[in-house]
Design an enzyme around this catalytic site. Sequence first.
Site, PDB file in Angstrom:
ATOM      1  CB  SER A  83      -0.840   0.006   1.283  1.00  0.00           C
ATOM      2  OG  SER A  83      -1.445   1.277   1.470  1.00  0.00           O
ATOM      3  CE1 TYR A 105      -3.989  -2.168   5.121  1.00  0.00           C
ATOM      4  CE2 TYR A 105      -2.968  -0.099   4.462  1.00  0.00           C
ATOM      5  CZ  TYR A 105      -3.681  -1.244   4.134  1.00  0.00           C
ATOM      6  OH  TYR A 105      -4.071  -1.464   2.831  1.00  0.00           O
TER       7      TYR A 105
HETATM    8  N1  NAD Z   1      -8.833  -0.380  -1.468  1.00  0.00           N
HETATM    9  C1  NAD Z   1      -7.767   0.393  -1.222  1.00  0.00           C
HETATM   10  O1  NAD Z   1      -7.836   1.625  -1.251  1.00  0.00           O
HETATM   11  C2  NAD Z   1      -6.419  -0.244  -0.919  1.00  0.00           C
HETATM   12  C3  NAD Z   1      -5.286   0.577  -0.918  1.00  0.00           C
HETATM   13  C4  NAD Z   1      -4.042   0.018  -0.651  1.00  0.00           C
HETATM   14  C5  NAD Z   1      -3.934  -1.340  -0.404  1.00  0.00           C
HETATM   15  N2  NAD Z   1      -5.047  -2.121  -0.395  1.00  0.00           N
HETATM   16  C6  NAD Z   1      -4.878  -3.549  -0.129  1.00  0.00           C
HETATM   17  O2  NAD Z   1      -5.460  -4.288  -1.181  1.00  0.00           O
HETATM   18  C7  NAD Z   1      -5.907  -5.552  -0.688  1.00  0.00           C
HETATM   19  C8  NAD Z   1      -7.344  -5.767  -1.081  1.00  0.00           C
HETATM   20  O3  NAD Z   1      -8.122  -4.721  -0.532  1.00  0.00           O
HETATM   21  P1  NAD Z   1      -9.606  -4.398  -1.033  1.00  0.00           P
HETATM   22  O4  NAD Z   1      -9.784  -2.951  -1.007  1.00  0.00           O
HETATM   23  O5  NAD Z   1      -9.881  -5.181  -2.255  1.00  0.00           O
HETATM   24  O6  NAD Z   1     -10.415  -4.954   0.231  1.00  0.00           O
HETATM   25  P2  NAD Z   1     -11.732  -5.825   0.326  1.00  0.00           P
HETATM   26  O7  NAD Z   1     -12.157  -5.726   1.751  1.00  0.00           O
HETATM   27  O8  NAD Z   1     -12.687  -5.468  -0.755  1.00  0.00           O
HETATM   28  O9  NAD Z   1     -11.183  -7.319   0.031  1.00  0.00           O
HETATM   29  C9  NAD Z   1     -10.344  -7.998   0.944  1.00  0.00           C
HETATM   30  C10 NAD Z   1     -10.791  -9.449   1.021  1.00  0.00           C
HETATM   31  O10 NAD Z   1      -9.899 -10.131   1.922  1.00  0.00           O
HETATM   32  C11 NAD Z   1     -10.651 -11.021   2.709  1.00  0.00           C
HETATM   33  N3  NAD Z   1      -9.963 -11.299   3.969  1.00  0.00           N
HETATM   34  C12 NAD Z   1      -9.834 -10.460   5.037  1.00  0.00           C
HETATM   35  N4  NAD Z   1      -9.162 -11.096   6.012  1.00  0.00           N
HETATM   36  C13 NAD Z   1      -8.870 -12.338   5.555  1.00  0.00           C
HETATM   37  C14 NAD Z   1      -8.202 -13.450   6.126  1.00  0.00           C
HETATM   38  N5  NAD Z   1      -7.703 -13.394   7.362  1.00  0.00           N
HETATM   39  N6  NAD Z   1      -8.057 -14.573   5.386  1.00  0.00           N
HETATM   40  C15 NAD Z   1      -8.580 -14.641   4.127  1.00  0.00           C
HETATM   41  N7  NAD Z   1      -9.243 -13.616   3.543  1.00  0.00           N
HETATM   42  C16 NAD Z   1      -9.370 -12.479   4.251  1.00  0.00           C
HETATM   43  C17 NAD Z   1     -11.974 -10.296   2.947  1.00  0.00           C
HETATM   44  O11 NAD Z   1     -12.996 -11.187   3.340  1.00  0.00           O
HETATM   45  C18 NAD Z   1     -12.205  -9.635   1.602  1.00  0.00           C
HETATM   46  O12 NAD Z   1     -12.984 -10.465   0.744  1.00  0.00           O
HETATM   47  C19 NAD Z   1      -5.669  -5.527   0.820  1.00  0.00           C
HETATM   48  O13 NAD Z   1      -4.454  -6.174   1.103  1.00  0.00           O
HETATM   49  C20 NAD Z   1      -5.583  -4.047   1.129  1.00  0.00           C
HETATM   50  O14 NAD Z   1      -4.806  -3.797   2.284  1.00  0.00           O
HETATM   51  C21 NAD Z   1      -6.292  -1.614  -0.653  1.00  0.00           C
END
Ligand code: NAD
Length: 261
Positions: free
Chosen positions: A143, A156
């Site tokens: 991130s 985080y």
């Molecule tokens: N959306 C953003 O702005 C953003 C920015 C930077 C980084 N990220 C990273 O991108 C990745 C995806 O994020 P997103 O926005 O798609 O989130 P999201 O919440 O839409 O998807 C994340 C998925 O991970 C699953 N999950 C959570 N804990 C888990 C566990 N312990 N074991 C298995 N599955 C698990 C959740 O059920 C969910 O389906 C994450 O690693 C997040 O930190 C997101």
Amino acid sequence: MSTPAIRLDGKRALVTGGASGIGETAARLLHDLGAKVVIADLNREALDAAATRTSASAVTQGDVSSEADSERMVAETISALGGLDLVFNSAGIGDDLVPVHDQSVERWQRVVDVNLRGTYLMCRAASRTMLQQKSGSIVNVSSIVGLGGFPRRSAYAAAKAGINHLTHTLACEWGPSGIRVNAIAPAYTRTPMVEALLERKAFDPTILEKRTPLGRLALPQEMAQAAVFLLSDWASYVTGTVLPVDGGWSAFGGAGEVASA
Ligand SMILES: NC(=O)c1ccc[n+]([C@@H]2O[C@H](COP(=O)([O-])OP(=O)(O)OC[C@H]3O[C@@H](n4cnc5c(N)ncnc54)[C@H](O)[C@@H]3O)[C@@H](O)[C@H]2O)c1
């Protein structure tokens, strides 16, 4: 003349966090480019719903931060697909956005466990078969919060910065065995999680947009495209990199807003 395109025919892929957001979008794209995909997630209900949307060959439910679950999810993927070539580690959770002195230590630990330990365990479990076959490509999800300090995001930020160095280390350790390990570092991306925060006005997107050279938040498809590039043979000489997919966020070193800096 035919246009060259990334193709993933014959590749067998596992996507964690595949039931939502960036993971789900990447799973769909991997499928559309010819790969066979298994999606893994903690949320059983969401997993079953996403299976149809992503055209996944199979699903596997579990917690990436559990050693037993990580081994089982990889084993179930290999048994469903006959092997494993690509892993996209998108499972992750955010912090509570509270100052350090108000933070619960249990929550801090959970955020580090899901993001950092979970990524480590899934890479470790996948490496057994990849080391044997002497090939494989893994993309982890960091991130912009892992690239610089962000107030009220200590767990985080530490976890995502840890993922960066884990990625560097695994790339060095497994490169001689033909396994590439990279990461993407997304900026704010319009996934269901972020859309929900925007809806309840948890943050003001215009402040972020003004701080971003490309002037907008990202779309999940843009994260999926960067991840698929790194997973694919188009990135055959790329390993150990953490690619910011951030509209220029991390490049900006000026004061205030981009336009007036
Ligand atoms: N959306 C953003 O702005 C953003 C920015 C930077 C980084 N990220 C990273 O991108 C990745 C995806 O994020 P997103 O926005 O798609 O989130 P999201 O919440 O839409 O998807 C994340 C998925 O991970 C699953 N999950 C959570 N804990 C888990 C566990 N312990 N074991 C298995 N599955 C698990 C959740 O059920 C969910 O389906 C994450 O690693 C997040 O930190 C997101």
